[in-house]
Structures are given as C-alpha cells and as structure tokens.
Design a protein around this motif. Structure first.
Motif, PDB file in Angstrom:
ATOM      1  N   THR A 225       0.829  -1.213   0.000  1.00  0.00           N
ATOM      2  CA  THR A 225       0.000   0.000   0.000  1.00  0.00           C
ATOM      3  C   THR A 225       0.862   1.262   0.000  1.00  0.00           C
ATOM      4  O   THR A 225       0.510   2.269  -0.634  1.00  0.00           O
ATOM      5  CB  THR A 225      -0.933  -0.006   1.224  1.00  0.00           C
ATOM      6  OG1 THR A 225      -1.731  -1.186   1.201  1.00  0.00           O
ATOM      7  CG2 THR A 225      -1.836   1.212   1.222  1.00  0.00           C
ATOM      8  N   ARG A 226       1.998   1.191   0.663  1.00  0.00           N
ATOM      9  CA  ARG A 226       2.918   2.340   0.714  1.00  0.00           C
ATOM     10  C   ARG A 226       3.875   2.392  -0.475  1.00  0.00           C
ATOM     11  O   ARG A 226       4.771   3.250  -0.501  1.00  0.00           O
ATOM     12  CB  ARG A 226       3.719   2.293   2.013  1.00  0.00           C
ATOM     13  CG  ARG A 226       2.874   2.515   3.254  1.00  0.00           C
ATOM     14  CD  ARG A 226       3.698   2.338   4.511  1.00  0.00           C
ATOM     15  NE  ARG A 226       2.905   2.592   5.707  1.00  0.00           N
ATOM     16  CZ  ARG A 226       2.781   3.766   6.303  1.00  0.00           C
ATOM     17  NH1 ARG A 226       3.416   4.819   5.794  1.00  0.00           N
ATOM     18  NH2 ARG A 226       2.048   3.907   7.380  1.00  0.00           N
ATOM     19  N   GLY A 227       3.729   1.484  -1.423  1.00  0.00           N
ATOM     20  CA  GLY A 227       4.547   1.546  -2.637  1.00  0.00           C
ATOM     21  C   GLY A 227       5.931   0.972  -2.483  1.00  0.00           C
ATOM     22  O   GLY A 227       6.887   1.490  -3.056  1.00  0.00           O
ATOM     23  N   PHE A 228       6.055  -0.141  -1.741  1.00  0.00           N
ATOM     24  CA  PHE A 228       7.376  -0.713  -1.498  1.00  0.00           C
ATOM     25  C   PHE A 228       7.999  -1.253  -2.790  1.00  0.00           C
ATOM     26  O   PHE A 228       9.157  -0.968  -3.103  1.00  0.00           O
ATOM     27  CB  PHE A 228       7.266  -1.829  -0.457  1.00  0.00           C
ATOM     28  CG  PHE A 228       8.542  -2.586  -0.244  1.00  0.00           C
ATOM     29  CD1 PHE A 228       9.599  -2.010   0.445  1.00  0.00           C
ATOM     30  CD2 PHE A 228       8.693  -3.878  -0.733  1.00  0.00           C
ATOM     31  CE1 PHE A 228      10.778  -2.703   0.635  1.00  0.00           C
ATOM     32  CE2 PHE A 228       9.871  -4.574  -0.539  1.00  0.00           C
ATOM     33  CZ  PHE A 228      10.915  -3.988   0.145  1.00  0.00           C
ATOM     34  N   THR A 229       7.247  -2.012  -3.561  1.00  0.00           N
ATOM     35  CA  THR A 229       7.775  -2.589  -4.796  1.00  0.00           C
ATOM     36  C   THR A 229       8.112  -1.509  -5.815  1.00  0.00           C
ATOM     37  O   THR A 229       9.137  -1.572  -6.506  1.00  0.00           O
ATOM     38  CB  THR A 229       6.768  -3.584  -5.394  1.00  0.00           C
ATOM     39  OG1 THR A 229       6.461  -4.593  -4.422  1.00  0.00           O
ATOM     40  CG2 THR A 229       7.323  -4.248  -6.640  1.00  0.00           C
ATOM     41  N   TYR A 230       7.269  -0.488  -5.913  1.00  0.00           N
ATOM     42  CA  TYR A 230       7.530   0.604  -6.853  1.00  0.00           C
ATOM     43  C   TYR A 230       8.809   1.349  -6.473  1.00  0.00           C
ATOM     44  O   TYR A 230       9.640   1.679  -7.321  1.00  0.00           O
ATOM     45  CB  TYR A 230       6.345   1.571  -6.858  1.00  0.00           C
ATOM     46  CG  TYR A 230       6.532   2.744  -7.795  1.00  0.00           C
ATOM     47  CD1 TYR A 230       6.186   2.645  -9.140  1.00  0.00           C
ATOM     48  CD2 TYR A 230       7.051   3.953  -7.335  1.00  0.00           C
ATOM     49  CE1 TYR A 230       6.362   3.718 -10.010  1.00  0.00           C
ATOM     50  CE2 TYR A 230       7.227   5.031  -8.183  1.00  0.00           C
ATOM     51  CZ  TYR A 230       6.883   4.907  -9.522  1.00  0.00           C
ATOM     52  OH  TYR A 230       7.066   5.966 -10.371  1.00  0.00           O
ATOM     53  N   GLY A 231       8.985   1.617  -5.176  1.00  0.00           N
ATOM     54  CA  GLY A 231      10.179   2.334  -4.745  1.00  0.00           C
ATOM     55  C   GLY A 231      11.453   1.544  -4.939  1.00  0.00           C
ATOM     56  O   GLY A 231      12.523   2.108  -5.162  1.00  0.00           O
ATOM     57  N   MET A 232      11.356   0.205  -4.865  1.00  0.00           N
ATOM     58  CA  MET A 232      12.539  -0.625  -5.047  1.00  0.00           C
ATOM     59  C   MET A 232      12.993  -0.669  -6.497  1.00  0.00           C
ATOM     60  O   MET A 232      14.174  -0.846  -6.768  1.00  0.00           O
ATOM     61  CB  MET A 232      12.261  -2.059  -4.564  1.00  0.00           C
ATOM     62  CG  MET A 232      13.016  -2.384  -3.311  1.00  0.00           C
ATOM     63  SD  MET A 232      13.028  -4.137  -2.826  1.00  0.00           S
ATOM     64  CE  MET A 232      12.024  -4.961  -3.978  1.00  0.00           C
ATOM     65  N   ASN A 233      12.081  -0.503  -7.432  1.00  0.00           N
ATOM     66  CA  ASN A 233      12.399  -0.663  -8.851  1.00  0.00           C
ATOM     67  C   ASN A 233      12.568   0.652  -9.590  1.00  0.00           C
ATOM     68  O   ASN A 233      12.775   0.627 -10.814  1.00  0.00           O
ATOM     69  CB  ASN A 233      11.286  -1.489  -9.529  1.00  0.00           C
ATOM     70  CG  ASN A 233      11.175  -2.885  -8.941  1.00  0.00           C
ATOM     71  OD1 ASN A 233      12.177  -3.489  -8.574  1.00  0.00           O
ATOM     72  ND2 ASN A 233       9.948  -3.395  -8.848  1.00  0.00           N
ATOM     73  N   HIS A 234      12.529   1.774  -8.913  1.00  0.00           N
ATOM     74  CA  HIS A 234      12.662   3.072  -9.577  1.00  0.00           C
ATOM     75  C   HIS A 234      13.774   3.886  -8.907  1.00  0.00           C
ATOM     76  O   HIS A 234      13.650   4.234  -7.723  1.00  0.00           O
ATOM     77  CB  HIS A 234      11.342   3.845  -9.538  1.00  0.00           C
ATOM     78  CG  HIS A 234      10.275   3.242 -10.397  1.00  0.00           C
ATOM     79  ND1 HIS A 234       9.597   2.093 -10.040  1.00  0.00           N
ATOM     80  CD2 HIS A 234       9.783   3.619 -11.615  1.00  0.00           C
ATOM     81  CE1 HIS A 234       8.723   1.794 -10.993  1.00  0.00           C
ATOM     82  NE2 HIS A 234       8.816   2.701 -11.953  1.00  0.00           N
ATOM     83  N   PRO A 235      14.862   4.180  -9.636  1.00  0.00           N
ATOM     84  CA  PRO A 235      16.007   4.888  -9.048  1.00  0.00           C
ATOM     85  C   PRO A 235      15.670   6.290  -8.548  1.00  0.00           C
ATOM     86  O   PRO A 235      16.292   6.768  -7.592  1.00  0.00           O
ATOM     87  CB  PRO A 235      17.022   4.956 -10.205  1.00  0.00           C
ATOM     88  CG  PRO A 235      16.611   3.856 -11.140  1.00  0.00           C
ATOM     89  CD  PRO A 235      15.119   3.769 -11.019  1.00  0.00           C
ATOM     90  N   GLU A 236      14.689   6.965  -9.171  1.00  0.00           N
ATOM     91  CA  GLU A 236      14.368   8.331  -8.741  1.00  0.00           C
ATOM     92  C   GLU A 236      13.784   8.344  -7.332  1.00  0.00           C
ATOM     93  O   GLU A 236      13.999   9.293  -6.567  1.00  0.00           O
ATOM     94  CB  GLU A 236      13.405   8.999  -9.719  1.00  0.00           C
ATOM     95  CG  GLU A 236      12.047   8.325  -9.879  1.00  0.00           C
ATOM     96  CD  GLU A 236      12.049   7.236 -10.930  1.00  0.00           C
ATOM     97  OE1 GLU A 236      10.950   6.776 -11.301  1.00  0.00           O
ATOM     98  OE2 GLU A 236      13.159   6.874 -11.378  1.00  0.00           O
ATOM     99  N   VAL A 237      13.065   7.287  -6.971  1.00  0.00           N
ATOM    100  CA  VAL A 237      12.529   7.196  -5.616  1.00  0.00           C
ATOM    101  C   VAL A 237      13.660   6.987  -4.613  1.00  0.00           C
ATOM    102  O   VAL A 237      13.678   7.593  -3.538  1.00  0.00           O
ATOM    103  CB  VAL A 237      11.500   6.056  -5.525  1.00  0.00           C
ATOM    104  CG1 VAL A 237      10.963   5.932  -4.099  1.00  0.00           C
ATOM    105  CG2 VAL A 237      10.352   6.300  -6.491  1.00  0.00           C
TER     106      VAL A 237
END
Length: 277
Positions: A225-237
């Motif tokens: 819900t907090r975007g853990f997978t998205y943050g792991m796969n995007h360098p800008e995050v």
C-alpha cells in the motif's frame, strides 16, 4: 545468596526490553550517532575484517583501546556489554579447557588471548556502530553504498519489528506465569526458580513465532500500500529517499583521526611487536 537474589531481582523482561530497544533504535545524540551512516559502515568494515589478518599483539591492543573509547562515546548499554563479556570469557574458557584435555599447557593460553583481542575489537566495533544508528539510517546507509534494496530493508524491518516481538514475548511469558505454578522453595542458589523461568522461556518460543507468522500477511499488504515494490524498482525514488545523507566536516575529521591513529599504531607495532607478551 544475597548476591544471587539481588542479581535476579534486577533481571526482568521489562528491563531487558528497555535496554534492547535503546540499543536497537540508536542514540542519535551521541558523537557516533551524529556521523553519516555511510561513514560508520565503512569504518566498521575496516575494523570487522582487518583484525583477522593481524597477529601483532601491540597493534591489536591499540585497536582494542581505540574501540573501547568509541564504545564509551556511543554510550552502549551495560546489559549488552555484560552479555558480550560473558560470551568472550566463556568461549576462551571452554577452548582452554578443551586444549588442556588433549595435552595442552599454559602456553596454549597465549594464542587464545590473541584470538580474544581480535574478537573483542570486532564485537565492540559492531556494538558501537549498530547501537548508534536507528533502523532507517542503517537501511539508507546500506542502500547508498550499493547494497540490494531487499537486503537493506530486511535489516531495517528486523530492527523495527523488535518492539513488537518483545511485547508479544512479554505477554506470552506473563500468561504462562498466570496459568502455571512457581516453585514454593527457591532451592540452593535459586536453582529451582532459574529452571522454572528457563522452562517458560522455551515454551514461549513457539507461540511467539506463530503469532509473528500471522502478522506477515498484514505486513506485506501494508508495504505494498505504501509503494514498497515501486520504490525498489525506480532509481528516482531511491535518490529522493537518500537525499538527506550528507558527509559533513565531523565525518571528515573522524576518518582523518582514525586513519592517523591506525597509521601510527602500525608504525609503533613494528618497533614493539610483542608489547603485551
């Protein structure tokens, strides 16, 4: 008997829980706690690997004195230091006794003292560094040094779940004490009470693991819900998350002082290689 009774009175789950929480969540107000996590991790990497390749007792003792001073600056909990001391003394003790059983002599104690110096330096460096960083700084420092995100997060999550595990363990322990029956007589040196509490500790382990496993699904859903997978796969995050890390003047001075001291120590150790024995 009075000494044993006073010692047992000071040992409680609540007291140990508070000490471990203070250690796990760091002390950011200390000198070591104000340093950048990348500086601390690189400094720790040196003191965790180099002592294994050193046999000069003068250099090892100089490292031990330096690490002890850093541990004092980190204000490490005395409970952790007592556990470390007991572990080192017990390890050296049984190894010495084991060597004596197979024809060893008092000369065997000298290599064991060298091994103890190495283990003391590495253990105290670990305690000084990891007790000075909270879970977020530890995870971000590892991530900034190129460690995979999954590994750095797992360490941070282990630190963060520690309060939950300790509270759950305390509740299970109290439930066993309410349903059980404590010894009517403590026995010599309170051995009956000690055996009673050790038995409860063993019985509390399985319910603790079971309750922790039940929370795993809730934990995964909260992370997604907090975007853990998205943050792991995007360098800008990752770049945005690590933007607060900065190497300041205090980090530079700390590295310069450590380098100068270690350089002098190796120079001094070459001239007096066996200062202790």
């Amino acid at each position: 008997m009075d000494i044993v009774r006073k010692t047992l009175d000071r040992i409680s789950v609540e007291r140990i829980k508070l000490e471990l929480l203070g250690t796990a969540y760091g002390r950011s107000t200390t000198f070591i706690g104000r340093l950048d996590p990348r500086t601390l991790l690189l400094w720790y990497l040196f003191f965790a690997t180099v002592p294994w390749f050193i046999h000069n007792t003068t250099v090892l003792f100089g490292m031990f004195v330096f690490i002890v001073s850093m541990t004092a600056l980190a204000r490490v909990s005395y409970v952790i230091l007592i556990i470390l001391t007991l572990g080192l003394v017990g390890q050296v003790g049984w190894m010495f006794l084991f060597s004596m059983l197979f024809g060893g002599s008092l000369e065997t104690l000298l290599p064991l003292l060298t091994l103890t110096l190495k283990l003391s330096v590495i253990s105290l460096a670990s305690i000084a560094v990891f007790s000075s960083m909270d879970p977020e700084k530890l995870s971000d420092g590892l991530s900034a040094l190129g460690v995979p995100e999954a590994f750095s997060f797992s360490l941070s999550y282990g630190y963060r779940i520690l309060p939950t595990l300790l509270s759950e363990f305390h509740q299970i322990l109290l439930s066993y004490r309410l349903r059980g029956r404590s010894p009517e007589r403590p026995g010599m040196l309170y051995f009956r009470n000690i055996f009673y509490y050790l038995r409860i500790l063993v019985l509390s382990f399985y319910p603790l693991m079971l309750n922790t496993a039940k929370r795993s699904r809730t934990t995964v859903e909260a992370l997604e819900t907090r975007g853990f997978t998205y943050g792991m796969n995007h360098p800008e995050v990752k770049k945005l998350r690590l933007s607060y890390l900065k190497v300041r003047a205090i980090d530079v001075y700390f590295i310069i002082f450590s380098f100068a001291y270690i350089t002098w120590l190796f120079w001094f150790g070459e001239r007096l290689p066996n200062l202790l024995y």
